[in-house]
Structures are given as structure tokens and as C-alpha cells.
Design an enzyme around this catalytic site. Structure first.
Site, short mmCIF file in Angstrom:
data_model
loop_
_atom_site.label_atom_id
_atom_site.label_comp_id
_atom_site.label_asym_id
_atom_site.label_seq_id
_atom_site.Cartn_x
_atom_site.Cartn_y
_atom_site.Cartn_z
N LYS A 7 -18.81 17.96 102.23
CA LYS A 7 -19.46 19.16 101.69
C LYS A 7 -18.75 20.39 102.22
O LYS A 7 -18.18 20.34 103.31
CB LYS A 7 -20.93 19.20 102.12
CG LYS A 7 -21.79 20.08 101.24
CD LYS A 7 -22.08 19.37 99.94
CE LYS A 7 -23.24 19.93 99.19
NZ LYS A 7 -23.80 18.90 98.31
N1 GLU Z 1 -23.22 19.29 94.75
C1 GLU Z 1 -23.68 18.11 94.08
C2 GLU Z 1 -24.45 17.22 95.02
O1 GLU Z 1 -25.01 17.69 95.99
C3 GLU Z 1 -22.56 17.39 93.33
C4 GLU Z 1 -21.42 16.92 94.18
C5 GLU Z 1 -20.24 16.41 93.37
O2 GLU Z 1 -20.28 16.42 92.16
O3 GLU Z 1 -19.27 16.01 94.01
O4 GLU Z 1 -24.60 16.05 94.80
#
Ligand code: GLU
Length: 414
Positions: free
Chosen positions: A103
Site C-alpha cells: 500500500k
Molecule cells: N485500493 C483497493 C483496495 O484497497 C484496490 C487495490 C488494487 O486494486 O490493487 O483493495
């Protein structure tokens, strides 16, 4: 506010207490593989320069490249990003897709930046982190306040730095820039598939009343999808306040109002209530689709929803989980309920690498197949262990991760 990373570790400990895992593996999964914090220079339109804090936490590559969004938010910090990265590792494992967890973020209020400043900042994040990302290393995506347009800037910046034109370093791009059909709605539609797969077990009415916390990409699309499936949306909120109409809101009218005036103030189709009141409404389904730490020891005893489907990451704390389990209110956990986003992101990555473009029918069909299967496995785990769906999902994820740990990592070390 509870430290989200502490919450994530507690959740792991609670699952491991029911379905034990090896001590060495537990230590591996409690500790991110790599954390990067950067200072991003941003030249402002007025000629001044600011330095903003940016992050990437690469939590686990046990099952594939790091994968997860980038969040632009004034309250984002390393602890939050670390928790979100850990949840991504578990989420990709529950979905059983070939990805790890990561993240990123920037501590910033993007609403206070001009379009040009936002573009420079997005490109600045990539310049700072380009050496540690890439299609087979770490594949970022949108999260809170980051859009397909931002992903297009980021992919372009990455290509100009590295020469990699595969388009597979960022997902959630616009369709015209290598994005996948269905990605924008994927998190919300995935939440609906999971709800459909699990609602039977909890005998919810055919037409269930729904309250949605959050009007970003996820909350906004979820309201449209649930409403068009015949479930009246009786309440919705943005980051400031909420509106309630027992008979059902006109979702399109509410969204147009928000777009036009930037707030829900003065919307005529419902009664103004607070965000806290929305969480405690007597509805069939509550969809938290905003931020962490919303359903806690403070308000869990007042929650009246018959089912909670976590479209946000980390909205419910362990104390609240206990209270809700005791009262027989199922909580469909984030790592299952909102996994549609990363699943379709992974489809996007596969399409970019193979030079393909799949139809929306194909994308959503594959998404539904995965979510129906994994929802049933999570529910079976929870039943088998006589616990809640969160611990069901966590034990399933930990089992898969431990398998990868023993098969790959330990072999490499010996
Ligand atoms: N931000 C989204 C999540 O928390 C999507 C992450 C992604 O598509 O890699 O799952």
C-alpha cells in the site's frame, strides 16, 4: 483512534488462536518485508515549494508481486499504510490471485490542490518510488482520493523514467490508457456479489434497506448497484454529513446534487442526519465505504443493521466484532467484501502483460466466479471454527500464505 496496524495484528492473533500457524510464519506475516518513506518536492502554482511525505509499504511477496492502492489523505501516515498493506496481503490470499500485498500514500488534502499541482504531486510520488516498483515487483492502484486519471499520470511517468511501456505497473487506469472494463465499479459490484452469495444464510429480505457511508468511487457505485438490484438506499453520507429517507433516496439526484454543490447540504429528498447516526440506523444492510475505525467499542452496541458488508478497509475494530458476533450481526469482512477491486486490477495487469482486452461480460463473469467460490469457503471456515466471518477469512488467508511460505521461502533459504 485505534492504531490501525495494532488492530490488524490483533485480528491476525485472534484468527491464529483458532487455527494455529507456525511461530516463524506468524513472525513473517506480522512484519512488512520493506517500508519506504519519501519526501516529495511539490512546486505550487504560486511559485513556492512544499515537501510532502509519501509512503510505500511492501508487506508481502509470498504469493506474488506487491499489490495495493495509493491513498491521498491528510490523515494518512505510516501506521495506516502499514495496516492497509497487511490487509492487502490477506485480501489477495482470500481471493486466491497471484499477488502479494502493499500500500502507498501521501499525507495531503488533494481537495486543496489545483489540477496541475495534483498532477505534479502524482508524478513526484512515482519519481521517488520508481526504483522499487514495476510490473513484476510492485503494482500500485487507486485508493481513497486517487482516480483513473491519476493512475494514467503515474503510468506515464513510470514509462518515461524506465522505458517500460507494458502499462502493467499501475492498475485502475482509464479504459483509453490500458485500463480494464469493469475496474471502476469492481469493488462495489464485487461487494454485491459477495452479499448475494452470503445473504441466504442470514435470511435478509428480498428487498433489503441499505445505508451507505461514503460517496467516493466505492460508496457511489455501491449505492447505484444495490438500488438497481431492488434494494432501497435509505441513507448516504459524505465526509461531512448524511441524508436519510426511510422510503428510499433518489441516488442519482443525490449524486448530482453533491457534484453540483460539493456537499449534501440543502438536498431536499431526505432528512439531514450525522455520519454517526447513519451507522446506527435500523436498516437491513450497512455498507461502510469510507475509512477505518468507524464501528468501534463506542457505538457497536447501538448498531441495528442486520448485516454489515465492509466495502472500506478496516471500518470495524476487534471489540466491535465481539459485540456484533454476540448480537448475531454478521460482518462480511473487508478482505473478502471489497476484494473485487484488486481482483479486477489483477485482470487488468494480466491483460496489459498479454496485450489483450477482455469484454466487460468476461471480466465480471470471472470476478463473480471467484467471489462466489471464496465466499462459500470463508463461510464454511467460519462455521467450522464456530466464529465470525472475519476470522473465517483470516484463517483461510493465513493457511494459503503459510503454504506459500513453506513451499517457496523456506526452500530458498535452505
Ligand atoms: N485500493 C483497493 C483496495 O484497497 C484496490 C487495490 C488494487 O486494486 O490493487 O483493495
Amino acid at each position: 483512534m485505534d492504531n490501525p496496524f495494532t488492530v490488524a495484528l490483533q485480528q491476525i492473533a485472534r484468527a491464529a488462536a483458532l487455527a494455529p500457524v507456525g511461530k516463524d510464519f506468524l513472525e513473517r506475516i506480522r512484519t512488512p518485508e520493506r517500508e519506504i518513506s519519501v519526501s516529495i518536492p511539490l512546486s505550487m502554482d504560486d511559485g513556492s515549494v512544499r515537501f510532502l511525505e509519501g509512503y510505500r509499504v511492501q508487506h508481502s511477496s509470498l504469493r506474488g508481486p506487491y499489490k495495493g492502492g495509493i491513498r491521498f489523505h491528510p490523515q494518512t501516515n505510516m501506521d495506516e499504510v502499514r495496516a492497509l498493506a497487511l490487509w492487502m496481503t490477506l485480501k489477495t490470499a482470500v481471493a486466491d490471485i497471484p499477488m502479494g500485498g502493499g500500500k502507498g500514500g501521501i499525507t495531503v488534502d488533494p481537495k486543496k490542490l489545483s489540477h496541475a499541482e495534483l498532477e505534479r504531486l502524482s508524478r513526484g510520488w512515482v519519481r521517488a518510488l520508481a526504483p522499487v516498483i514495476g510490473p513484476h515487483i510492485d503494482v500500485p492502484a487507486p485508493d481513497v482520493n486517487t482516480t483513473p486519471g491519476i493512475m494514467a499520470w503515474m503510468e506515464e511517468e513510470y514509462a518515461s523514467i524506465t522505458g517500460d511501456r507494458s502499462g502493467a505497473t499501475f492498475t485502475g487506469k482509464p479504459l483509453s490508457r490500458g485500463g480494464s472494463e469493469g475496474r471502476e465499479r469492481a469493488t462495489s459490484i464485487g461487494g454485491w456479489y459477495v452479499f448475494e452469495a452470503l445473504r441466504g444464510k442470514h435470511s435478509l429480505p428480498r428487498s433489503s434497506s441499505v445505508a451507505v457511508q461514503g460517496m467516493g468511487n466505492v460508496g457511489g457505485h455501491a449505492a447505484e448497484i444495490f438500488a438497481s438490484a431492488g434494494h432501497p438506499i435509505v441513507a448516504m453520507s459524505d465526509s461531512k454529513n448524511a441524508v436519510y429517507n426511510e422510503k428510499g433516496l433518489d441516488v442519482a439526484a443525490l449524486q448530482n446534487h453533491k457534484k453540483k454543490y460539493g456537499s449534501l447540504d440543502a438536498f431536499q429528498g431526505g432528512e439531514k442526519i450525522s455520519n454517526e447516526e447513519l451507522l446506527e440506523l435500523p436498516v437491513d444492510v450497512l455498507l461502510p465505504a469510507a475509512l477505518e475505525d468507524q464501528i468501534t467499542a463506542r457505538n457497536a452496541s447501538r448498531i441495528k443493521a442486520k448485516m454489515i458488508v465492509e466495502l472500506a478497509n478496516g471500518p470495524t475494530t476487534p471489540e466491535a466484532d465481539d459485540e456484533l458476533l454476540g448480537r448475531g450481526i454478521p460482518v462480511v469482512p473487508d478482505i473478502l467484501a471489497n476484494s473485487g477491486g484488486v481482483i479486477v486490477s489483477t485482470f487488468e495487469w494480466e491483460q496489459n502483460l498479454a496485450g489483450e482486452h477482455w469484454s466487460e461480460t468476461d471480466v465480471l463473469g470471472k470476478l463473480r466466479t471467484i467471489l462466489e467460490k471464496q465466499s462459500a469457503l470463508v463461510a464454511a471456515k467460519a462455521e467450522g471454527l464456530h466464529t465470525d466471518l472475519r476470522r473465517g477469512a483470516f484463517t483461510l488467508a493465513l493457511e494459503r500464505l503459510e503454504g506459500a511460505y513453506r513451499q517457496h521461502l523456506l526452500k530458498k533459504l535452505s
